[in-house]
Design a protein around this motif. Structure first.
Motif, PDB file in Angstrom:
ATOM      1  N   ALA A 215       0.832  -1.210   0.000  1.00  0.00           N
ATOM      2  CA  ALA A 215       0.000   0.000   0.000  1.00  0.00           C
ATOM      3  C   ALA A 215       0.863   1.255   0.000  1.00  0.00           C
ATOM      4  CB  ALA A 215      -0.937  -0.011   1.207  1.00  0.00           C
ATOM      5  N   GLY A 216       1.929   1.261   0.807  1.00  0.00           N
ATOM      6  CA  GLY A 216       2.798   2.428   0.873  1.00  0.00           C
ATOM      7  C   GLY A 216       3.508   2.690  -0.436  1.00  0.00           C
ATOM      8  N   ARG A 217       4.008   1.644  -1.065  1.00  0.00           N
ATOM      9  CA  ARG A 217       4.689   1.818  -2.346  1.00  0.00           C
ATOM     10  C   ARG A 217       3.720   2.246  -3.445  1.00  0.00           C
ATOM     11  NH1 ARG A 217       8.733  -3.478  -2.468  1.00  0.00           N
ATOM     12  NH2 ARG A 217      10.100  -2.800  -0.755  1.00  0.00           N
ATOM     13  N   LEU A 218       2.554   1.649  -3.450  1.00  0.00           N
ATOM     14  CA  LEU A 218       1.565   2.006  -4.469  1.00  0.00           C
ATOM     15  C   LEU A 218       1.166   3.472  -4.339  1.00  0.00           C
ATOM     16  CD1 LEU A 218      -0.205   0.980  -6.776  1.00  0.00           C
ATOM     17  CD2 LEU A 218      -1.942   0.383  -5.082  1.00  0.00           C
ATOM     18  N   GLY A 219       0.887   3.917  -3.101  1.00  0.00           N
ATOM     19  CA  GLY A 219       0.529   5.317  -2.884  1.00  0.00           C
ATOM     20  C   GLY A 219       1.646   6.264  -3.285  1.00  0.00           C
ATOM     21  N   THR A 220       2.887   5.862  -3.020  1.00  0.00           N
ATOM     22  CA  THR A 220       4.036   6.706  -3.387  1.00  0.00           C
ATOM     23  C   THR A 220       4.154   6.840  -4.893  1.00  0.00           C
ATOM     24  OG1 THR A 220       5.200   6.029  -1.375  1.00  0.00           O
ATOM     25  CG2 THR A 220       6.525   6.982  -3.139  1.00  0.00           C
ATOM     26  N   PHE A 221       3.963   5.744  -5.605  1.00  0.00           N
ATOM     27  CA  PHE A 221       4.041   5.808  -7.063  1.00  0.00           C
ATOM     28  C   PHE A 221       2.920   6.681  -7.642  1.00  0.00           C
ATOM     29  CE2 PHE A 221       6.793   1.904  -7.126  1.00  0.00           C
ATOM     30  CZ  PHE A 221       7.827   2.472  -7.856  1.00  0.00           C
ATOM     31  N   VAL A 222       1.735   6.606  -7.069  1.00  0.00           N
ATOM     32  CA  VAL A 222       0.646   7.474  -7.537  1.00  0.00           C
ATOM     33  C   VAL A 222       1.040   8.936  -7.350  1.00  0.00           C
ATOM     34  CG1 VAL A 222      -1.752   8.176  -7.186  1.00  0.00           C
ATOM     35  CG2 VAL A 222      -1.153   5.758  -7.097  1.00  0.00           C
TER      36      VAL A 222
END
Length: 528
Positions: free
Chosen positions: A322-329
């Protein structure tokens, strides 16, 4: 992304924190609404249709982009407010206007509710992926952010609609991840289509989410064909007004994209927008101008973007899915905004603030889990951010109370609207500058008849024959005050011709609380 985080004893505080965040946001937003600074021109633009739909069945007579209203057998409804902003707010404000009449407070109440929807939807999705405690912390970080509060409440760029669309997208995405059904995919598609209709730039958000999902999930984003079909059908349904407008106008939104471009180099764009973003993380200069607020201290301007950068690195290195996905967004959307050839202002960059807040909270939770000193660092960071946010929140409320708003945000627009209605009922008001027609139309419930005549004028000292003709015809002319002129050429030329012609006239000045002129009315008797 298909596994729900189990609720723990620690997570029980999460739902309370989310409710507290919504209450905190409503508190600060309510205080600003009650101070009631001036109703700005673009705020009025977003709800012109709400007034007109109560006045008649035809197409609105005020200047507007072609094909933005759909007329069938004499009954007209707005499809778009402008070429790239849908008429969402016009329909949302219509019931309130019908019950209570048009007012700045009613418009800002709708804006506040959309801002709350953005916080709630995002926190609901985070709670599903990372737990309610993380979601509650992220919601609180967004709710106390001064830029998020003022840019959604005093919405002169369809910011609140964008945040509401983001919240709705997050809610439907969370629902889809729970149900994993074609029906849920359909409603997710509806939210996507509505978001694009609400503001065409929302497609950047969708593209960023899609790109992040591809990077992080790869083939796992492939779903049954029935889900893709259902989402596509939902997108067509939600975006139907937007698509209908494109068909009628032959791509009006894309034409607008070609009209608004900047010639700055990529390096200049990046540098300028980095400065704007750094301030928007706390208190943007665009809305400090409402109350003539002071410059932001240099340490605040650069500390918080550095914190966001560090949070991105932490999440990419040690964060979970979740943290990585949010960062990429966040990174993909920032790339769109920083490098776009279209003009970008603070009210565009505000869409990065919720994502930056989420990334920071994910990073802090990662440090808490990995290091003993994580609690100390988290507590220090929280106190620093909350103290800075509180300083600017209190400053904004006090500043608006002290000044009543400055320039185009001055509360002098309210007595101006009253004076025009009482003194010149039914007469046409000739407006010589930007910033007065839309808000006066809304505040008077359509009673003030006006025409903007400032286009194409050139500032000159000798009398302009065109303005001399206008003066001979007589009428009621309305100008912004000298310190508040947006396009001064027409006003200067008119005043030069007025000084030369010296017709019989009456002048009246409406002043801001500071005593400076907000607007001037010149009533000229027509030449015999």
């Amino acid at each position: 992304m298909n596994t729900r985080v189990r609720t723990t004893t620690t997570d029980r505080i999460g739902p309370r924190a989310i409710r507290a965040a919504l209450a905190i946001y409503a508190l600060w937003a309510g205080l600003l609404i009650l101070e009631n600074p001036g109703f700005q021109y673009d705020e009025g633009l977003l709800v012109l249709g709400s007034v007109h739909m109560r006045q008649g069945q035809g197409e609105i007579t005020l200047p507007h982009d072609p094909d933005t209203w759909l007329c069938v057998k004499g009954h007209c409804l707005p499809l778009m407010t402008v070429r790239y902003v849908g008429a969402v707010k016009e329909y949302l404000c219509l019931p309130l206007f019908a019950i209570f009449g048009p007012s700045a407070e009613a418009v800002r109440l709708v804006s506040m509710l959309l801002g709350m929807l953005g916080i709630y939807g995002l926190s609901a999705l985070i709670a599903r992926q990372a737990g309610a405690t993380v979601a509650g912390a992220a919601a609180c970080v967004i709710a106390v952010n001064p830029a998020y509060v003022d840019l959604t409440v005093f919405d002169n760029g369809a910011v609140s609609v964008w945040m509401g669309a983001l919240g709705l997208l997050c809610l439907t995405l969370s629902h889809y991840l729970d149900r994993n059904s074609a029906r849920a995919a359909f409603w997710l598609g509806v939210a996507m289509g509505l978001g694009v209709w609400a503001r065409a730039n929302f497609v950047w958000q969708l593209a960023s989410l899609a790109a992040a999902a591809v990077v992080m999930l790869g083939r796992r984003i492939l779903r049954p064909a029935s889900h893709w079909a259902a989402a596509s059908m939902g997108g067509l349904a939600g975006g139907a007004p937007f698509l209908l407008y494109q068909a009628i106008s032959q791509g009006g939104t894309w034409q607008a994209v070609g009209m608004f471009t900047t010639r700055e180099s990529p390096a200049q764009l990046f540098t300028t927008r980095l400065v704007m973003f750094s301030e928007t993380l706390l208190s943007d200069r665009e809305h400090r101008a409402i109350w003539d607020g002071p410059p932001m201290p240099g340490w605040q301007r650069w500390l918080f973007p550095l914190i966001v950068l560090a949070a991105c690195l932490i999440c990419l290195r040690w964060g979970g899915l979740a943290g990585r996905l949010g960062t990429f967004v966040l990174l993909f959307l920032a790339a769109f905004l920083f490098l776009s050839r279209m003009p970008v202002a603070e009210h565009h960059l505000i869409v990065l603030v919720p994502l930056a807040a989420v990334t920071a909270v994910f990073a802090v939770s990662t440090l808490l889990a990995r290091y003993r000193w994580g609690r100390t660092a988290a507590a220090g960071l929280a106190l620093l951010y909350l103290g800075s946010a509180l300083y600017w929140q209190v400053g904004a409320v006090r500043g608006v109370a002290r000044t009543g708003g400055t320039g185009q945000w001055s509360d002098a627009v309210y007595p101006l609207a009253d004076y025009l209605q009482e003194t010149y009922p039914g007469r046409e008001i000739k407006i010589l500058d930007w910033g007065l027609q839309n808000n006066l139309y809304v505040l008077s419930d359509g009673a003030i008849r006006s025409r903007e005549i400032y286009g194409g004028g050139e500032s000159r000292q000798e009398p302009d024959p065109g303005w001399l003709d206008q003066i001979r015809q007589g009428g009621v002319f309305l100008l912004n005050g000298p310190s508040n002129r947006q396009f001064p050429a027409a006003s200067n030329s008119f005043l030069a011709a007025l000084a030369a012609a010296r017709p019989p006239m009456r002048r009246f000045t409406v002043r801001q609380q500071s005593g400076q002129p907000y607007a001037e009315i010149v009533e000229i008797t027509a030449a015999p």
